[in-house]
Structure formats: C-alpha cells, structure tokens
Enzyme design. Structure first.
Site, PDB file in Angstrom:
ATOM      1  N   CYS A 110       0.823  -1.214   0.000  1.00 37.24           N
ATOM      2  CA  CYS A 110       0.000   0.000   0.000  1.00 37.24           C
ATOM      3  C   CYS A 110       0.853   1.258   0.000  1.00 37.24           C
ATOM      4  CB  CYS A 110      -0.921  -0.006   1.222  1.00 37.24           C
ATOM      5  SG  CYS A 110      -1.896   1.502   1.355  1.00 37.24           S
ATOM      6  N   ARG A 158       0.071   4.697   3.046  1.00 42.89           N
ATOM      7  CA  ARG A 158       0.185   4.423   4.479  1.00 42.89           C
ATOM      8  C   ARG A 158       0.549   5.601   5.377  1.00 42.89           C
ATOM      9  NH1 ARG A 158       4.154  -0.430   4.704  1.00 42.89           N
ATOM     10  NH2 ARG A 158       4.545  -0.180   2.467  1.00 42.89           N
ATOM     11  N   TRP A 189      -9.009   5.887   0.134  1.00 42.20           N
ATOM     12  CA  TRP A 189      -9.569   6.494  -1.076  1.00 42.20           C
ATOM     13  C   TRP A 189      -8.778   5.961  -2.259  1.00 42.20           C
ATOM     14  CZ3 TRP A 189      -7.822   9.557   3.064  1.00 42.20           C
ATOM     15  CH2 TRP A 189      -6.484   9.947   2.977  1.00 42.20           C
ATOM     16  N   GLU A 204      -5.358   3.422 -10.268  1.00 41.80           N
ATOM     17  CA  GLU A 204      -6.111   2.185 -10.017  1.00 41.80           C
ATOM     18  C   GLU A 204      -7.326   2.120 -10.943  1.00 41.80           C
ATOM     19  OE1 GLU A 204      -6.406   2.928  -5.470  1.00 41.80           O
ATOM     20  OE2 GLU A 204      -6.315   0.752  -5.731  1.00 41.80           O
TER      21      GLU A 204
HETATM   22  N1  ARG Z   1      -7.285  -1.548  -6.926  1.00 37.45           N
HETATM   23  C1  ARG Z   1      -8.558  -1.738  -6.313  1.00 37.45           C
HETATM   24  C2  ARG Z   1      -9.649  -1.128  -7.185  1.00 37.45           C
HETATM   25  O1  ARG Z   1      -9.373  -0.607  -8.222  1.00 37.45           O
HETATM   26  C3  ARG Z   1      -8.617  -1.118  -4.935  1.00 37.45           C
HETATM   27  C4  ARG Z   1      -7.543  -1.565  -3.965  1.00 37.45           C
HETATM   28  C5  ARG Z   1      -7.419  -0.685  -2.737  1.00 37.45           C
HETATM   29  N2  ARG Z   1      -7.135   0.677  -3.088  1.00 37.45           N
HETATM   30  C6  ARG Z   1      -7.102   1.728  -2.265  1.00 37.45           C
HETATM   31  N3  ARG Z   1      -6.883   2.903  -2.767  1.00 37.45           N
HETATM   32  N4  ARG Z   1      -7.285   1.602  -0.961  1.00 37.45           N
HETATM   33  O2  ARG Z   1     -10.810  -1.137  -6.851  1.00 37.45           O
END
Ligand code: ARG
Length: 377
Positions: free
Chosen positions: A62, A65, A234, A239
């Site tokens: 992560c 953090r 968030w 992602e």
């Molecule tokens: N990569 C995942 C998604 O696209 C989420 C994983 C956790 N991500 C976070 N920012 N806490 O849904």
C-alpha cells in the site's frame, strides 16, 4: 508457550511499547489465563484499534500508508445476524464515503474460533464491484467479476445487464448457505468520468465508484484472525484510469479513448496507448475533483509515501514495502518511489490473502464450504 501465547505476547508488548496504555505484566497474565480457560482471548477496543492501524502501517503493497493513524475502526465483533451484517455494511459505506470526503475505515467482524472456524465470511473481493455478463461473444461489465457474477446469479440475484451493475454483497455464517443483499444506490457514490477538453471522450459513458473496500482479506493481530474485516482508503487515480479501465482483461478502454481523442491505432506506432492512458487518467482525476470526491494522483501518493518513510525512520522503524506494487503503473520513473529500494518482510499485525470460498464450490455443495487457509502475501 504455544503459538497463540507467543503472538499475543509480541503484540501486547508492541502495544505497550508504542502507547504505554496498559500495565503489560498484568495484561499478559490475564491473557494467558484467558487462553488457558477458553483457547483464545479477547482484545480490548483500544488494542483492536491499534492493531488495525498497525496492520495498515505494515501493508507492504500500500502506497497510502502515511495516513495509517487516521483509520476509523468499528468494532463489529458481536455481530451475528443477517440484519446486523447488512446494517454494519450500510453504515460503513455511508460513513466512509462521507458524501465524497472519504475516510479510511474498517469494520471488524467476529474473529475465527480457536478451532479455525470463521463465524462470517464475505464472498465479494470488494464490497462495491461491477458485474459482468457474456453476450454475443462479448463481455459487458467488469470481466474480472465474470465468475463471481455467475455465482450471484446462481444464488438467485438478477442484474440489469448494464456495464455498471453493482453486485450484491454475498456472505455466509460459518459453513452455512450463503446469503446476499443489494446495496441501495444512494450508498454507492459514483463519479461520471468526463474529459475537460475532448468532448467525444464523454460518449464512452464511463463512470466509477468512489470507495475501494477490500472485503476478502484476513486481518491478523496478536495471533487472532479476523477473516471479515472490510477496509477502505480512497482511490489513487491509476487504479481506476490505468488498471480498471485500461487493462485489456478489465474494461479495455484504451483503443476507444485513443479513437475518441483522434489518435490512429492501426499503424506501427504504439504510442497511442501511452497518450490514451494519460488522457484517461487525467479524465478520472479531474472528474473526481470536480465532484468533490477524494482521490490521490500517483505523484502526490509517491510524495506522501516518501514522507511516511521519513516519519517512520524518525521513530526508529524501517518501512517494509513491495516495490512492484508501490511504484504506480504509469510515469514510474518520474516518482521518487521508483528510485528507492525496499525490504519486503511481512510484519505482524497485517492483512493476508485468503482462499475465496466460492471458487471451491459448485451448486450441489453450496451449504458445505471449506474454511480459509491463510496465505502469506
Ligand atoms: N485496486 C482496487 C480497485 O481498483 C482497490 C484496492 C485498494 N485501493 C485503495 N486505494 N485503498 O478497486
């Protein structure tokens, strides 16, 4: 000393060392006695809260953090009915979404019994995911959810058939039959993704949800396992932009984005991928910003992670990290994290992967589900 004694001792010693909030000797002797009598022990709310925060601090994959101390921990350890699970999930989504100002949040359901039985397991990998359907040789929706969508349908759930149908929340008590409920639309905040400069981009009709809540990992602290402890932060923009929309085996939008912004995708030059990727990420970021929904871009996340390393160093702790996960999937070398190397040791407390219950089952054995097997990250 058995393993549970050892893990409890290490965890409570860490809790004492970092917070000084217990009488360590007294607490340890109470815990040993409780383990003698019942085979397990109950963490206080203060210990549970600390443990969950540190599990986040120790999550090697992560990048977010820096904010580990701000995790809101909700104690759901006494939850035992369908209605209670539903209410806890609704409350989690409502408070964590906060109308766009996202709060890192975890709801901790009952721990595993000393025999290794999970009182409750979620089947979803994340509480909010879009279904997928096969239609005329094509996939509508998120291909990563194709198998799970089939499972939901076999349980009696019906989707609308759009590319953005939110899947139901599926869970089971112990080894009983799975149960499910739908999430009300007002609890699932979504952002329509539009590009501030390319109008034709908007014809792609993209949207994404605001809250990434991972629901299939095991939280471990002091030797106690919590197989259901959905947690969220968030989003970081890549992602959604690079992976959820960009990956070929996910929504695979790069060719469409490229066309929408006027790039030629049929020649030898493959740079349309890079260019489309940037505009797609830019659209995600500006759309979330416009709606007032928290999201980090990869550059600020990288800076925050470097700050986290400094902050930890001052306290005499070395940050463990998995480089291949920390470095964002685009613009890698423009960020400090790319130029930093990390040790990747797994510390406790932490979150672990679990075996998805539903992958092992077929419709005849729906009521006999295996327990989880902990696997290291
Ligand atoms: N990569 C995942 C998604 O696209 C989420 C994983 C956790 N991500 C976070 N920012 N806490 O849904």
């Amino acid at each position: 000393m058995n393993l549970l004694h050892k893990n409890a001792t290490e965890f409570l010693t860490q809790f004492y060392t970092e917070t000084r909030r217990i009488n360590l000797d007294k607490r340890l002797s109470d815990v040993y006695e409780e383990i003698e009598l019942s085979g397990t022990y109950k963490l206080t709310l203060d210990e549970l809260t600390f443990g969950a925060c540190v599990a986040w601090r120790n999550s090697n994959r992560c990048i977010g953090r820096l904010f580990w101390k701000s995790l809101k921990v909700v104690d759901g350890r006494s939850i035992s009915t369908f209605e209670e699970v539903k209410m806890a999930v609704f409350k989690h989504l409502e408070f964590a979404t906060g109308n766009g100002k996202i709060k890192p949040y975890i709801t901790i359901f009952p721990p595993e019994s000393p025999e290794g039985m999970a009182p409750l397991r979620f089947w979803n990998s994340q509480l909010i995911r879009y279904a997928a359907y096969k239609k005329n040789g094509q996939i509508i929706g998120d291909p990563a959810q194709l198998d799970f969508t089939d499972v939901c349908i076999s349980l009696g759930w019906k989707g609308k058939g759009t590319a953005f149908d939110v899947l139901p929340v599926v869970f089971q008590f112990e080894d009983k039959k799975p149960l499910f409920f739908d999430l009300p639309a007002h609890l699932v905040k979504e952002v329509v993704i539009q590009h501030p400069e390319y109008e034709s981009f908007n014809d792609l009709n993209l949207k994404w949800n605001a809250l990434p809540v991972i629901s299939d990992m095991v939280l471990e602290m002091g030797g106690i396992h919590f197989p259901s402890a959905p947690f969220n932060g968030w989003y970081m923009v890549t992602e959604i932009g690079s992976r959820n929309f960009g990956d070929e085996d996910r929504f695979n939008q790069l060719p469409k984005v490229a066309e929408a912004i006027g790039l030629n995708i049929s020649g030898k030059d493959m740079f349309w991928k890079d260019r489309a990727l940037i505009e797609l990420n830019y659209a995600v970021k500006t759309s979330f910003d416009k709606e007032g929904v928290s999201i980090a871009d990869h550059h600020e996340s990288s800076d925050q992670f470097m700050k986290f390393i400094q902050q930890e160093k001052k306290l005499g702790r070395e940050v463990m990290a998995d480089w291949s996960w920390i470095v964002p999937p685009n613009a890698g070398s423009t960020m400090k994290v790319f130029h930093t190397s990390f040790e990747n040791k797994v510390l406790s407390p932490n979150f672990y992967y679990n075996n998805p219950v539903w992958k092992k089952i077929n419709s005849e054995s729906l009521n006999k589900c295996p327990f989880h097997i902990l696997s290291k990250k």
